[in-house]
Design a protein around this motif. Structure first.
Motif, short mmCIF file in Angstrom:
data_model
loop_
_atom_site.label_atom_id
_atom_site.label_comp_id
_atom_site.label_asym_id
_atom_site.label_seq_id
_atom_site.Cartn_x
_atom_site.Cartn_y
_atom_site.Cartn_z
N PRO C 132 -58.35 53.92 5.76
CA PRO C 132 -58.73 55.10 6.52
C PRO C 132 -57.84 55.38 7.72
O PRO C 132 -57.87 56.48 8.27
CB PRO C 132 -60.17 54.80 6.96
N LEU C 133 -57.05 54.40 8.14
CA LEU C 133 -56.24 54.59 9.36
C LEU C 133 -54.84 55.11 9.04
O LEU C 133 -54.07 55.40 9.96
CB LEU C 133 -56.14 53.25 10.12
N ARG C 134 -54.51 55.25 7.76
CA ARG C 134 -53.16 55.66 7.38
C ARG C 134 -52.78 57.00 8.02
O ARG C 134 -53.50 57.99 7.87
CB ARG C 134 -53.06 55.79 5.86
N GLY C 135 -51.69 57.02 8.74
CA GLY C 135 -51.18 58.25 9.32
C GLY C 135 -51.87 58.65 10.61
O GLY C 135 -51.46 59.61 11.27
N LEU C 136 -52.94 57.96 10.99
CA LEU C 136 -53.70 58.40 12.16
C LEU C 136 -52.98 58.08 13.47
O LEU C 136 -53.34 58.62 14.52
CB LEU C 136 -55.10 57.78 12.16
#
Lengths: 305, 305, 305, 305, 305
Positions: C132-136
């Motif tokens: 869920p943290l990809r690219g955040l």
């Protein structure tokens, strides 16, 4: 593969094994009559069970639909309980605010959150007609447990305590009147969810309807061997058994789905939902240390339906 | 066993015993014509009732669905009444707050709660077209009963009194304007529930539809013996009776479900719901002493549908 | 042409090619038995699969309906997420207001909006069980990422941060208590949407029902060649294959629709929705300069279902 | 007896008497062709209308469902209007409060309540495309009637006046800003109900669908005599007439239900609902003296559907 | 007559004329094979298409239902837009209130109302993928049009301007914080309605489902002549054409209904709804002088579906 794992075949067919056995014996008996005793005139035209089959299909479709709706509504209600539990804790963290962030306020919040966790477990337990207080001594204080003794409906008692705490918070000016009402609305939603669960639990699916459907299924199965014997002979035995199994399984499934809070392996997974909520709420409270769950050992005997 | 107990077989089949008798006699008469008088040409192909059977199945499916929806909506409304009664009392306990907790305020609260209990009983009674004031003298004061005399619609009158009390509480500063409105919203929801019950009570299921369905059922039953006589002969008598019973029972069930507030044994259990609410509300009020219920003796003659 | 482009034929029929092959071989084998070995008595009357076909149609209709409802509900929830994201930003622009429009307030708003954009991406990713943290890291500050590390449920952690920021804004008097609560309600709706997605994700469609339907389909296909062989002979091979394909495809489609958050080409287009929301929110924030999207490259492998 | 009284048989069958006559003549003509001119080859297999009958049943089921939903939604909306009218008056009694209970305030309330009664009558009349102002001079002042002249949509004009009165009450400090908004919300719900009625009134049921269904019914009826003539001969005449009547009546019923605000005997009973509301509201206002209803004479020509 | 006027016959049948032609040629070709070349063995039993017909009926019923639901939801959303537009203007008239009723406030209100009218037109146009700004220069100021240039989504930009105006009104104390939030809620509902329209527009009906249904219809039509040729001979040609027309028309209708915002003659009448709203809002603003509508000429080419 089409299906998620979880329910062993044996479990499914185990439910109807006696019925299938009875159907097989019955069909064999009719074959004996037909071939041994030459009672050729007992055969009936296939169109008769076909008319009945159409009616039956619609009866079962109707029944499956209503049963599914009850089951899905139960899941929706528990979904709403998860959401409102999170919302309640989020509001406790952001709306409650003293002049300064005292020890007392922190304790108040912690107790409130634990009581909400307890509410989830207690509601699940009481819907299953088990002891709603089991394991709650880890979450509630002695004083709270005493207060609860007065109530027949433990979850209702816990909400009442929530409500008293909000009044206490208003008097201490941790919330203003507006924020109190907003928190009270979250309690109202939890109260509604509780009432909806009770409604599903206490409202029997119309017994007359179940009965008529059941009679029609049996009547259909009883006619089937007479209709097939002319054209199929002894081959009809496995065929009648298989067709009967289809109809009986659909009926059983409706019976399973229509009561989503009975204490059965294919139940709504209330304990595991309550455990997930417990973990989330404690993380929101920033108490990750003590996540030792209240009811860890229990769920093994439930399948994922 | 598939079914919950509650409705004796006799009750179910008693409802259609005259119809089944008539069908049997009618089928026998046709057999006499066919065999005694040799009127072989009266037989018709089985496909004719089959076409009709398909239409009929859909008519009955539609009718069962709508009837079930009315019945389920009635249960939902009474579920909402339970929830909103609890919410009302919870709000009375936590939102109402005087400068000091006086005797007068305690009395005010108690009277409000009893009036809400009375409202539940009165609504149930008036939906069944029975005396809505029966037993309410145990819950309401003389002054309240006098005030009610003016109203045709007793539950509406009780809500009006609730509303007057809220105004009184605002004037005495037991609630602020914001809290008053919040309590008024709970009254609005109760008022909506009342109106919805009246809507279901007063809206007849489209009579034309019932009529068409009924005619088609009868027409189908009348055709059936002609279609089966060729292939079954006298054996058709029990078969026609059983198939007729299926269709007639489904129709009867829809008729039962579609009017959930008639004074019938398979009614919505309004009195027992009202009694459960009474117990809960008094426990919330912490008046466990006097839980002697208003209408204890009555429910025996209702089955659990 | 009736259909929108998007799914190549090969993709659709590729899913059932092995089943169709098996059905063809099976039907051929029965033909060999019938013609080569002269087992004429294996044929059964066509009425048997017809009865089963009626039941099967209703089973599949029920299943398609429920699967479609799940899929459509998923789309509704993501539609509500779009709406509430816009509403949140509109409220941040119009309700939040300092004594003067300071640099700090502008930064606060910008951070809030970016966090909301991050929430959309994170929810989509975590529903697909991806990181869920990809690219955040393009959207969130270092401090925010550290705070999130504590949470199992990243989107819940982001909402928690939203909530803390609202408390901060209240303390700085950028909002009054009333406006804070109004913004909190928007968060509650987002929290509800998140919970509803999780509910659909975590609630398996009743496995028993899928299983019964699947068995009935297979049973029906197994009977079909026996029923058609008498009247059609070898011509039945393509016919049986085509009828089987109809039933199998309908079943597959229901399987596809019923789980709208699996990581499949026919998924709910969560990433592309999140990207659209990102563009809209940044335009509302009047930051059109830097619209370089977080996840631009990814969607190619999804078809438009 | 299954059915509530209300619709004479003649009324129901009167609607399709010409169609039934035409069907009878048509079937007789085919019999003449068959027996007199010996055109035996005009008969077709019964399976052809059976396929069509299945499709037709589903078409009619779909159509009946949608028509019923429109009718039931109309009843729900009028139920909500009853509830919100009562809520409005309850709020006027309990939220509105001057420093002292003056003559002017009492008059203000009375005028507001009468305007609400007028709104109910006017909405019913305008949905039936009749003069919406008929009889309203008993309820509205000369000044109000002049103000209304400006509006095409009379009920919208009445709500606008309600709204202006609330502004007036706020200026006179009979309500605070919070209470004004609460009353305004009740007006919003009334406005929504009005808009929903207009939507149902103005949205024609998809004409293409009605047309296809109608053509399929006619096509089915035209085929029927050819299919039955071989096995039944002249006996088919009453049978075809009766089956046609079933299908035609179901279609007619859908047509009746789908437009619930036309000026027909089987209409939504808007005038009688408005009269009931009038009585309730005046009792709440404690003006039981003058309950002489505005439109007493009118309803006789409506049946209870 | 059963149907409202509006759609010429030619329009309806024009849509399927090539399909019907192809079916006719195809059936004739099979007759040539059968009679000219004596290929008697190509006939198949009628029961085969009957099984398929049952499945097909259920597929089409499902599809019609979902398509109708999309169409009806679109109408509901536009009904809600009408209601909320009226509510917005009513609230602007009654909630907005300066210390004195200045010129500036009157102008502010007028501009707000015109912007709302523009929003309705712009939303309709952008859903049809036409220029959303067409004709809006009559309603919006130069400054507003410049501000909009920045937005891809014009209706969203208009709502943003509404929101900025509310902030402006709060700063000038024309509304208090409470009233601002109430007006903001109306904007939230409009924003939701906009998002729901976009969801319906952007969510394609599951393409796989359309495809399977279409293939099954074609497969059914291709089988039909083989099944009827034995019993009907050349007479089957019109019969097959007529039955095919039934099925194809039902499919077409679903295709028409399922996309309610395409630029087709049977579209949701968004422009005429927007025009009606325009008239109502201007009457509420008491500006009856200038009711010259923005888009008067356009609707002619739309039929009333």
């Amino acid at each position: 593969m089409l299906l998620k794992k979880g329910i062993p075949m044996g479990y499914i067919f185990g439910k109807i094994k006696y019925e299938i056995l009875a159907v097989t014996v019955y069909t064999l008996a009719i074959n004996v009559l037909y071939y041994q005793y030459g009672l050729k005139e007992i055969s009936i035209p296939l169109a008769v069970p076909m008319v009945l089959g159409t009616v039956l299909s619609l009866l079962l479709a109707f029944r499956s639909n209503q049963a599914y709706d009850r089951w899905w509504e139960a899941r929706n209600i528990w979904g709403a309980i998860v959401n409102d539990s999170r919302t309640l804790v989020r509001q406790l963290m952001s709306l409650l605010d003293g002049a300064e962030e005292t020890e007392e306020l922190a304790h108040f919040r912690q107790q409130f959150v634990k009581r909400q966790i307890a509410w989830n477990y207690a509601l699940g337990q009481s819907l299953r007609r088990k002891d709603p207080l089991r394991g709650l001594d880890k979450l509630l204080s002695r004083r709270e447990l005493n207060y609860l003794a007065r109530f027949d409906n433990i979850p209702a008692g816990l909400l009442q305590m929530h409500s008293r705490d909000l009044k206490y918070a208003l008097r201490h000016e941790w919330v203003n009147a507006y924020q109190q009402v907003e928190l009270d609305r979250t309690l109202t939603r939890l109260c509604d969810a509780m009432g909806k669960c009770e409604r599903i639990k206490n409202t029997v699916f119309p017994a007359t309807y179940s009965l008529y459907t059941h009679f029609t299924v049996i009547f259909f199965i009883l006619l089937l061997p007479f209709a097939l014997i002319d054209s199929l002979g002894i081959v009809e035995v496995p065929l009648v058994a298989a067709i009967s199994a289809s109809f009986l399984l659909i009926e059983k499934m409706a019976v399973n789905l229509q009561d989503p809070f009975e204490n059965k392996p294919t139940d709504t997974p209330m304990t595991s939902i309550a455990r997930r909520v417990e973990r989330d709420l404690l993380q929101m409270l920033e108490e990750t240390g003590q996540v030792e769950t209240v009811m860890a050992e229990e769920e093994e005997k439930y399948y994922v339906l």
